[in-house]
Design an enzyme around this catalytic site. Structure first.
Site, PDB file in Angstrom:
ATOM      1  N   HIS A  16       0.856   8.287  -0.768  1.00  0.00           N
ATOM      2  CA  HIS A  16       0.847   6.835  -0.688  1.00  0.00           C
ATOM      3  C   HIS A  16       1.201   6.238   0.681  1.00  0.00           C
ATOM      4  O   HIS A  16       0.687   5.176   1.025  1.00  0.00           O
ATOM      5  CB  HIS A  16       1.781   6.246  -1.757  1.00  0.00           C
ATOM      6  CG  HIS A  16       1.799   4.757  -1.782  1.00  0.00           C
ATOM      7  ND1 HIS A  16       0.722   4.007  -2.208  1.00  0.00           N
ATOM      8  CD2 HIS A  16       2.752   3.866  -1.412  1.00  0.00           C
ATOM      9  CE1 HIS A  16       1.017   2.719  -2.108  1.00  0.00           C
ATOM     10  NE2 HIS A  16       2.251   2.603  -1.626  1.00  0.00           N
ATOM     11  N   HIS A  22      -0.073  -3.320   3.237  1.00  0.00           N
ATOM     12  CA  HIS A  22      -0.082  -2.013   2.594  1.00  0.00           C
ATOM     13  C   HIS A  22       0.816  -2.053   1.358  1.00  0.00           C
ATOM     14  O   HIS A  22       1.892  -2.659   1.387  1.00  0.00           O
ATOM     15  CB  HIS A  22       0.427  -0.939   3.568  1.00  0.00           C
ATOM     16  CG  HIS A  22       0.663   0.387   2.912  1.00  0.00           C
ATOM     17  ND1 HIS A  22       1.922   0.817   2.553  1.00  0.00           N
ATOM     18  CD2 HIS A  22      -0.200   1.358   2.537  1.00  0.00           C
ATOM     19  CE1 HIS A  22       1.823   2.008   1.994  1.00  0.00           C
ATOM     20  NE2 HIS A  22       0.550   2.364   1.976  1.00  0.00           N
ATOM     21  N   SER A  23       0.383  -1.436   0.292  1.00  0.00           N
ATOM     22  CA  SER A  23       1.143  -1.321  -0.948  1.00  0.00           C
ATOM     23  C   SER A  23       1.440  -2.709  -1.524  1.00  0.00           C
ATOM     24  O   SER A  23       0.507  -3.509  -1.689  1.00  0.00           O
ATOM     25  CB  SER A  23       2.409  -0.501  -0.706  1.00  0.00           C
ATOM     26  OG  SER A  23       2.960  -0.078  -1.927  1.00  0.00           O
ATOM     27  N   LEU A  24       2.693  -3.016  -1.796  1.00  0.00           N
ATOM     28  CA  LEU A  24       3.022  -4.341  -2.321  1.00  0.00           C
ATOM     29  C   LEU A  24       2.598  -5.425  -1.332  1.00  0.00           C
ATOM     30  O   LEU A  24       2.136  -6.494  -1.728  1.00  0.00           O
ATOM     31  CB  LEU A  24       4.516  -4.447  -2.623  1.00  0.00           C
ATOM     32  CG  LEU A  24       5.001  -5.777  -3.190  1.00  0.00           C
ATOM     33  CD1 LEU A  24       4.266  -6.123  -4.477  1.00  0.00           C
ATOM     34  CD2 LEU A  24       6.501  -5.729  -3.428  1.00  0.00           C
TER      35      LEU A  24
END
Length: 188
Positions: free
Chosen positions: A131, A27-29
Site C-alpha cells: 500500500h 494517496h490513501s485517505l
C-alpha cells in the site's frame, strides 16, 4: 463541526491564483478526501490507492460538481490489485487494518479507475505491505506494463466502476428481512 481546512485551502488558492489550473492529488485517505473535495468544486483529481468514496459522497449529500471546463471525467483513481485498501477488502475485526485502528470496507470509487493487475502480471498477493506510495511509484508506476509493438497498452484503460456494489460483509435491513443485499458478492 466539520473541519473546513480543505475548503479554505482551495478557496484561498483560487483567490490567489484565479487563472491557475489546479489538480488535487492524494494517496490513501488523502486520495479519497481529494476526490470528495475535487468533486465538490469540479476540479480534476488523481487519487492513488484510495479507499472507495462514492458511498461517503452520497451519505454526506455533497453538492454535485459544477460543470467542468475539461473534456474528460475529472476524477481518476490509480491502484493495483494487490492492495486491500482500494479494493475494500481490508475488513474484519482481526484484519490488519483493524489492528492498525481503522477499517477500509468501501470499494466503489467515483470517476474512473486505472487498475494495474499486479496479482496476475507480477504474481503479488493481497497485502498492506503493497500500500505505501513508495511501492506504488517504484514497483508499479515505474514498471513497463505493455509491449506497444504487440498492441498492448503501457497504461491500463481508465474505466468507470458502474456495476460496483457496496456491501461486502455488510448486512442491510429493508423492513422485511435481514441479511446480505441481493446481488452482493458473498465472502469466500
Amino acid at each position: 463541526m466539520a473541519d473546513k481546512t480543505p475548503q479554505n485551502l482551495y478557496n484561498n488558492l483560487t483567490y490567489l491564483y484565479p487563472k491557475a489550473n489546479i489538480w488535487i492529488v492524494g494517496h490513501s485517505l488523502g486520495g479519497a478526501l481529494a476526490s470528495l473535495l475535487g468533486n465538490t468544486f469540479g476540479v480534476p483529481v488523481v487519487g492513488f490507492e484510495s479507499p472507495g468514496e462514492r458511498m461517503a459522497a452520497k451519505r454526506l449529500h455533497l453538492p454535485m460538481p459544477p460543470p467542468s471546463p475539461y473534456n474528460f471525467d475529472s476524477t481518476y483513481h490509480v491502484y493495483h490489485t494487490a492492495d486491500p485498501v482500494p479494493l475494500g477488502v481490508c475488513t474484519g475485526w482481526n484484519g490488519l487494518c483493524s489492528k492498525g485502528g481503522y477499517a477500509m470496507e468501501t470499494r466503489c470509487h467515483m470517476g474512473k479507475s486505472i487498475v494495474y493487475d499486479t496479482v496476475e502480471k507480477k504474481g503479488w498477493y493481497n497485502s498492506l505491505a503493497r500500500h505505501p506510495i513508495k511501492v506504488v511509484i517504484t514497483q508499479v508506476l515505474n514498471e513497463d506494463w505493455g509491449n506497444v509493438t504487440k498492441g498492448e497498452r503501457p497504461v491500463p484503460e481508465a474505466s468507470s466502476e458502474e456495476d460496483c456494489v457496496e456491501c461486502f460483509k455488510w448486512e442491510f435491513v429493508d423492513g422485511k428481512r435481514e441479511g446480505p443485499s441481493e446481488g452482493c458478492p458473498q465472502q469466500p
